[in-house]
Design a protein around this motif. Sequence first.
Motif, PDB file in Angstrom:
ATOM      1  N   ASP A 182     -59.071  -5.009 -12.260  1.00  0.00           N
ATOM      2  CA  ASP A 182     -59.722  -4.535 -10.301  1.00  0.00           C
ATOM      3  C   ASP A 182     -59.487  -3.599 -10.038  1.00  0.00           C
ATOM      4  O   ASP A 182     -60.649  -2.986  -9.846  1.00  0.00           O
ATOM      5  N   ALA A 183     -58.160  -3.032  -9.767  1.00  0.00           N
ATOM      6  CA  ALA A 183     -57.831  -1.326  -8.588  1.00  0.00           C
ATOM      7  C   ALA A 183     -57.808  -0.867  -9.458  1.00  0.00           C
ATOM      8  O   ALA A 183     -58.523  -0.424  -8.864  1.00  0.00           O
ATOM      9  N   ARG A 231     -67.904  -7.056 -14.381  1.00  0.00           N
ATOM     10  CA  ARG A 231     -67.648  -5.266 -14.284  1.00  0.00           C
ATOM     11  C   ARG A 231     -67.336  -4.834 -15.169  1.00  0.00           C
ATOM     12  O   ARG A 231     -67.002  -4.802 -16.581  1.00  0.00           O
ATOM     13  N   TYR A 289     -54.286   1.961 -15.608  1.00  0.00           N
ATOM     14  CA  TYR A 289     -53.890   1.403 -16.934  1.00  0.00           C
ATOM     15  C   TYR A 289     -55.365   0.896 -17.464  1.00  0.00           C
ATOM     16  O   TYR A 289     -55.735   0.083 -16.623  1.00  0.00           O
ATOM     17  N   LEU A 297     -56.252   5.883   0.579  1.00  0.00           N
ATOM     18  CA  LEU A 297     -55.213   4.318   0.201  1.00  0.00           C
ATOM     19  C   LEU A 297     -56.401   3.452  -0.295  1.00  0.00           C
ATOM     20  O   LEU A 297     -57.178   4.205  -0.287  1.00  0.00           O
ATOM     21  N   TYR A 298     -55.627   1.944  -0.836  1.00  0.00           N
ATOM     22  CA  TYR A 298     -56.826   1.614  -1.481  1.00  0.00           C
ATOM     23  C   TYR A 298     -57.848   1.203  -0.438  1.00  0.00           C
ATOM     24  O   TYR A 298     -59.242   0.925  -1.859  1.00  0.00           O
ATOM     25  N   ASN A 312     -47.972  -4.315 -12.655  1.00  0.00           N
ATOM     26  CA  ASN A 312     -48.624  -4.422 -10.870  1.00  0.00           C
ATOM     27  C   ASN A 312     -48.083  -2.909 -11.055  1.00  0.00           C
ATOM     28  O   ASN A 312     -47.400  -2.565 -11.351  1.00  0.00           O
ATOM     29  N   HIS A 313     -49.148  -2.011 -10.177  1.00  0.00           N
ATOM     30  CA  HIS A 313     -48.869  -0.495 -10.107  1.00  0.00           C
ATOM     31  C   HIS A 313     -49.011  -0.078  -8.826  1.00  0.00           C
ATOM     32  O   HIS A 313     -50.487  -1.238  -8.100  1.00  0.00           O
ATOM     33  N   THR A 314     -48.779   0.850  -8.705  1.00  0.00           N
ATOM     34  CA  THR A 314     -49.461   1.957  -7.154  1.00  0.00           C
ATOM     35  C   THR A 314     -50.629   2.381  -7.072  1.00  0.00           C
ATOM     36  O   THR A 314     -51.836   2.289  -8.156  1.00  0.00           O
ATOM     37  N   THR A 315     -51.554   1.833  -5.645  1.00  0.00           N
ATOM     38  CA  THR A 315     -53.763   2.103  -6.829  1.00  0.00           C
ATOM     39  C   THR A 315     -53.318   3.173  -5.693  1.00  0.00           C
ATOM     40  O   THR A 315     -54.279   4.166  -5.642  1.00  0.00           O
ATOM     41  N   THR A 316     -52.311   4.069  -4.489  1.00  0.00           N
ATOM     42  CA  THR A 316     -52.589   5.187  -3.814  1.00  0.00           C
ATOM     43  C   THR A 316     -52.628   6.368  -4.673  1.00  0.00           C
ATOM     44  O   THR A 316     -52.226   6.320  -5.757  1.00  0.00           O
ATOM     45  N   LEU A 320     -52.661  11.284   1.287  1.00  0.00           N
ATOM     46  CA  LEU A 320     -52.621  10.483   0.159  1.00  0.00           C
ATOM     47  C   LEU A 320     -53.870   9.082   0.849  1.00  0.00           C
ATOM     48  O   LEU A 320     -54.283   8.755   1.963  1.00  0.00           O
ATOM     49  N   HIS A 339     -45.050   2.986  -8.482  1.00  0.00           N
ATOM     50  CA  HIS A 339     -43.536   1.975  -9.297  1.00  0.00           C
ATOM     51  C   HIS A 339     -44.417   1.111  -9.625  1.00  0.00           C
ATOM     52  O   HIS A 339     -46.070   1.201  -9.557  1.00  0.00           O
ATOM     53  N   GLU A 357     -47.962  -0.861  -1.448  1.00  0.00           N
ATOM     54  CA  GLU A 357     -48.717   0.350  -2.003  1.00  0.00           C
ATOM     55  C   GLU A 357     -49.574   0.200  -3.183  1.00  0.00           C
ATOM     56  O   GLU A 357     -50.009   0.822  -4.461  1.00  0.00           O
ATOM     57  N   ILE A 358     -48.735  -1.506  -3.416  1.00  0.00           N
ATOM     58  CA  ILE A 358     -49.007  -2.223  -5.149  1.00  0.00           C
ATOM     59  C   ILE A 358     -50.000  -3.011  -4.905  1.00  0.00           C
ATOM     60  O   ILE A 358     -50.102  -4.231  -4.669  1.00  0.00           O
ATOM     61  N   MET A 359     -50.810  -3.393  -6.048  1.00  0.00           N
ATOM     62  CA  MET A 359     -52.013  -4.187  -6.542  1.00  0.00           C
ATOM     63  C   MET A 359     -50.569  -5.005  -7.682  1.00  0.00           C
ATOM     64  O   MET A 359     -50.361  -4.864  -8.275  1.00  0.00           O
ATOM     65  N   LYS A 360     -50.632  -6.394  -7.235  1.00  0.00           N
ATOM     66  CA  LYS A 360     -50.536  -7.256  -7.982  1.00  0.00           C
ATOM     67  C   LYS A 360     -51.007  -8.304  -8.251  1.00  0.00           C
ATOM     68  O   LYS A 360     -52.277  -8.810  -7.566  1.00  0.00           O
TER      69      LYS A 360
END
Lengths: 153, 200
Positions: B78-79, A35, B73, B184-185, B165-169, B182, B150, A81-84
């Motif tokens: 990826d996200a 990427r 961040y 979504l991913y 790890n974080h919210t992607t919205t 909103l 979060h 909604e969280i990416m882990k």
Amino acid sequence: MKVLYRCFCFFVVICLMFIATAQAQGILVNDAWIRGIPPSARTTAAFMTIQNTGPDEMVLKSAACEIAESVQIHTMEQVGEIMKMKEISELRIPANEQAALAPKGYHIMLIGLLRAIAEGETITLSLIFADGTIVSVDAVVRKWGSMAPMGHQ
Amino acid sequence: MKRNLLIKSTLVGIGLCVLVIVGSFFTDPPKRVTTKPEKLYNPSRNFTLNETTGKSFHLKDLRGEIVLLFFGYTSCPDACPSTLAKLQRSLNLLTSEQIEQVRTVFISVDPERDNPRLLKDYVDYFGVNAIGLTGTKTEIDKVVEAYQAHYLKIPGDTGNWYSINHTTTVFLHDKQGKVRYLFLYDDTPEQLAEAIRKYL
């Protein structure tokens, strides 16, 4: 007797050659890309499809890249909604199957890049398997994967 | 016989209508605009963060523009780049006049590593008319909480590197600064562009 011995030697050599070829051809890597990131960024990810064409399971243990301080194998999971994301110690690829390292899933993290990478550039990665096989992969730096311009990368 | 056929076709017709109506409840509508985000995210969004220039940022200064706000961040593998790339593709579906009215706000949840220069280069790279915001951990946490988002720092097994790890919205604010949608991913650039057009 001598002829028999020669035949035997020939047979052994053929067998060895076959084994060597089988090992070398056991892993096929397709569509490897990294990427693209801005010049000041120091972390990115590599994606690819690793195909195991051999008769045995192959276990990817680690990877290396000479322009990154550290290389790790990671997996991602979208939970609500969280990416882990988490580091994994190995990636098992059963015989005659393939593993897709793609956005939203497995990827190879290149941490602490030693220099900036440019779009279109080819960067070599080494995949190191549990049986000692090392596969060299040329990955192209792209802003997004081959799925573009679709929504799901 | 003719009457039978008439009844049958009427029944089939009614059946089809019912199917379409029921189906419309289950298909993902292009507009996820409900009263829910308004009630949930609008009461307490007065926050102060810094732009990469050091200037202090106030959401109200962007009144009159559509604001696409999300958390991330710059070391995100990826996200975040996927989301930024997707926003870029959504903007490409708009006219240049429309694009001028859309602003992306990227709030870093990694004040330790994301310095202003890094943050600026990162958001500029994707060409989405973006402002990168940072602040102290306390300031960032306040904003994260206001959006009911979060994040969690995850130390790596090896070395000092950590992931988050974080919210992607992505939160779409209308021109009055209200959260209306909103993203979504898994939403597509087309869905994003459609929702943006609705609020232009």
